[in-house]
Design a protein around this motif. Structure first.
Motif, PDB file in Angstrom:
ATOM      1  N   GLN A 138       0.834  -1.206   0.000  1.00 13.06           N
ATOM      2  CA  GLN A 138       0.000   0.000   0.000  1.00 13.06           C
ATOM      3  C   GLN A 138       0.870   1.258   0.000  1.00 13.06           C
ATOM      4  N   ASP A 139       1.943   1.227   0.792  1.00 14.07           N
ATOM      5  CA  ASP A 139       2.875   2.362   0.830  1.00 14.07           C
ATOM      6  C   ASP A 139       3.589   2.528  -0.507  1.00 14.07           C
ATOM      7  N   THR A 140       3.926   1.401  -1.150  1.00 13.16           N
ATOM      8  CA  THR A 140       4.610   1.450  -2.451  1.00 13.16           C
ATOM      9  C   THR A 140       3.714   2.068  -3.509  1.00 13.16           C
ATOM     10  N   LEU A 141       2.450   1.664  -3.530  1.00 12.97           N
ATOM     11  CA  LEU A 141       1.509   2.248  -4.493  1.00 12.97           C
ATOM     12  C   LEU A 141       1.402   3.759  -4.275  1.00 12.97           C
ATOM     13  N   CYS A 142       1.387   4.162  -3.015  1.00 10.27           N
ATOM     14  CA  CYS A 142       1.327   5.588  -2.697  1.00 10.27           C
ATOM     15  C   CYS A 142       2.551   6.319  -3.248  1.00 10.27           C
TER      16      CYS A 142
ATOM     17  N   ASN B 129      12.216  -4.017 -14.637  1.00 11.63           N
ATOM     18  CA  ASN B 129      11.680  -2.792 -15.232  1.00 11.63           C
ATOM     19  C   ASN B 129      10.188  -2.913 -15.512  1.00 11.63           C
ATOM     20  N   THR B 130       9.768  -4.084 -15.974  1.00  9.46           N
ATOM     21  CA  THR B 130       8.339  -4.289 -16.238  1.00  9.46           C
ATOM     22  C   THR B 130       7.536  -4.205 -14.954  1.00  9.46           C
ATOM     23  N   MET B 131       8.075  -4.761 -13.873  1.00  9.32           N
ATOM     24  CA  MET B 131       7.394  -4.673 -12.584  1.00  9.32           C
ATOM     25  C   MET B 131       7.257  -3.209 -12.161  1.00  9.32           C
ATOM     26  N   ARG B 132       8.320  -2.439 -12.327  1.00  9.38           N
ATOM     27  CA  ARG B 132       8.269  -1.020 -11.971  1.00  9.38           C
ATOM     28  C   ARG B 132       7.210  -0.289 -12.796  1.00  9.38           C
ATOM     29  N   GLN B 133       7.153  -0.566 -14.104  1.00  7.74           N
ATOM     30  CA  GLN B 133       6.167   0.073 -14.963  1.00  7.74           C
ATOM     31  C   GLN B 133       4.742  -0.315 -14.553  1.00  7.74           C
ATOM     32  N   CYS B 134       4.564  -1.594 -14.232  1.00  6.38           N
ATOM     33  CA  CYS B 134       3.231  -2.063 -13.856  1.00  6.38           C
ATOM     34  C   CYS B 134       2.761  -1.429 -12.548  1.00  6.38           C
ATOM     35  N   ILE B 135       3.640  -1.350 -11.567  1.00  5.67           N
ATOM     36  CA  ILE B 135       3.263  -0.733 -10.296  1.00  5.67           C
ATOM     37  C   ILE B 135       2.912   0.739 -10.515  1.00  5.67           C
TER      38      ILE B 135
END
Length: 460
Positions: free
Chosen positions: A125-129, A176-182
């Motif tokens: 939740q903090d990461t999405l923020c 990188n794909t994970m970073r883009q998706c998040i």
């Protein structure tokens, strides 16, 4: 015939004449006899003759179950929606018992394959923020300066535009794909709300209010807080919207938008192209756009059926819809029927229960009762019209529009909210396609044109 694109003429009339001529030319040479599909065993819509889908891949992410095959025959059962092995009913009930929001937990489950611990969920939740903030100048240049009357189109365009703000846009490594998706999961709700606010100013002559997201809010809370001018909402409203997001988050790799995402991913293209294509797919009225169509259909019925509780009048009107004599002329009873579910759609069952609780004792109760009547009568009307005994049921779109309406959410956001929820599933499918398949999708089409010789222009 001269097509007549002459800038000195009335372009409106000339263009209409030109397009009409071109359509007539197309129809002369492009008919395909429907019997050829059976002759060459073509799986139209990538479906087998019994309605089951052609198997195109393997996935851990989701199972959509609506029937059994017994002695070669398809037997309807109560529908099941299973995220990473866990029934959606259990996920919903678990969050309800603990009185907490569940969408972020569902996204974690879809992406990673396990239920998060309390510490993992809080960290996620903090990461999405952390990733919600837009690139510098993005809202001004991409959203405010280029408003759109259709929010789905604006979502797709905005996601595609994020490519230009990413120094590693074409890097398809897992990290990188994970970073883009998040980033996309975190940002899409804000893109949706900002696009809507700008649309209000540019097309509706209404005030535009751009609120910042609040870090302590869940996805559902931030959506309600930023849509409303006074930022107020009840916990009950936020939990109901959160439920909607949970139910819409995923629906298997074969649904049209997820499959679209996987097809583009298989080509090796970037995340922004793959996700924007999924948004464009979801916009279609045969897919995510159906929730809006249900509410439009309901307005037609409310206006033309004098007594909403008279089953004969409602049945007659449904028959007129199928005969293309009423409604929008499409011949479709929106929200009824599904490619997989036949006896029941578990999402619709859950939504119906919650819609009734919200509508009971309010001005919306009569509309809920009318929808329930349509749901009950539609299968028999289908049978009488088509002579097909195939069982049909209400799908998730049938009640979702009314729930959004009761939450005070404007109709132009019904399908975009579907996209905001489903992006979790799309990203899970993109990552799975990249890491487990590694082969471009390339189905075959049977060519049926007869060989012929070229004829010089002077001899035609």
């Amino acid at each position: 015939m001269s097509i007549g694109f002459n800038s000195n003429l009335n372009m409106g009339q000339e263009q209409k004449k030109a397009i009409k001529y071109l359509c007539e030319e197309y129809l002369k040479y492009n008919n395909i006899d429907s019997s050829l599909y059976d002759k060459f065993n073509v799986k139209r819509g990538l479906r087998n003759n019994d309605g089951t889908g052609v198997v195109a891949g393997l996935t851990h992410i989701c199972n959509v179950h609506g029937y059994l095959i017994s002695e070669g025959e398809r037997v309807p059962i109560d529908g099941e929606l299973i995220y990473r092995g866990i029934n959606i009913k259990e996920l919903v009930e678990g969050c309800k018992k603990e009185n907490r929001f569940g969408y972020e937990e569902v996204v974690w489950l879809l992406l990673f394959g396990s239920l998060p611990t309390a510490a993992q969920l809080k960290g996620f939740q903090d990461t999405l923020c952390l990733f919600r903030e837009m690139p510098s100048g993005f809202v001004d240049d991409i959203i405010i300066k280029a408003p759109s009357p259709n929010i789905m189109n604006k979502l797709a365009r905005s996601v595609l535009a994020l490519y230009s703000y990413d120094d590693r846009a074409d890097d398809t490594s897992l990290e990188n794909t994970m970073r883009q998706c998040i980033e996309l999961i975190a940002r899409l709700p804000s893109i949706m709300v900002s696009s809507y606010q700008v649309k209000k100013r540019a097309y509706d002559n209404e005030s535009m209010v751009l609120h910042p997201c609040l870090p302590e809010h869940s996805t559902a809370e931030n959506i309600l807080s930023t849509i409303r001018a006074d930022r107020s909402f009840t916990d009950e409203e936020a939990k109901l919207l959160d439920l909607m997001l949970m139910l819409h988050a995923e629906h298997g790799g074969g649904n049209n938008s997820s499959f679209t995402c996987r097809v583009l991913t298989s080509s090796g293209t970037d995340s922004y192209s793959a996700i924007s294509s999924a948004i464009c797919s979801l916009k279609g009225p045969k897919h995510g756009g159906a929730n809006n169509k249900v509410m439009q259909m309901l307005e037609y019925i409310k206006a033309d059926v004098k007594h909403w509780n008279n089953e004969i009048e409602v049945t007659d009107y449904l028959r007129k819809i199928l005969q293309k004599e009423a409604g929008d002329g499409s011949g479709l009873i929106y929200g009824i029927g599904h490619a997989i579910y036949s006896k029941s759609d578990p999402r619709a069952v859950i939504l119906k229960q919650n819609a009734f609780q919200l509508a009971k004792g309010t001005e919306y109760e009569a509309e809920f009762n009318l929808l329930e009547t349509i749901e009950r009568l539609a299968p028999e009307v289908f049978y009488q019209h088509k002579g097909d005994s195939k069982m049909v049921c209400a799908n998730v779109d049938f009640y979702s529009g009314l729930v959004y309406k009761m939450l005070g959410i404007p109709p132009e956001l019904y399908t975009p909210l579907f996209a905001v929820a489903r992006i979790g599933g799309w990203c899970a499918h993109r990552i799975e396609e990249l890491t487990t398949c590694n082969r471009i999708m390339r189905p075959a089409y049977k060519a049926i044109a007869q060989e012929r010789s070229y004829i010089p222009l002077s001899e035609r």
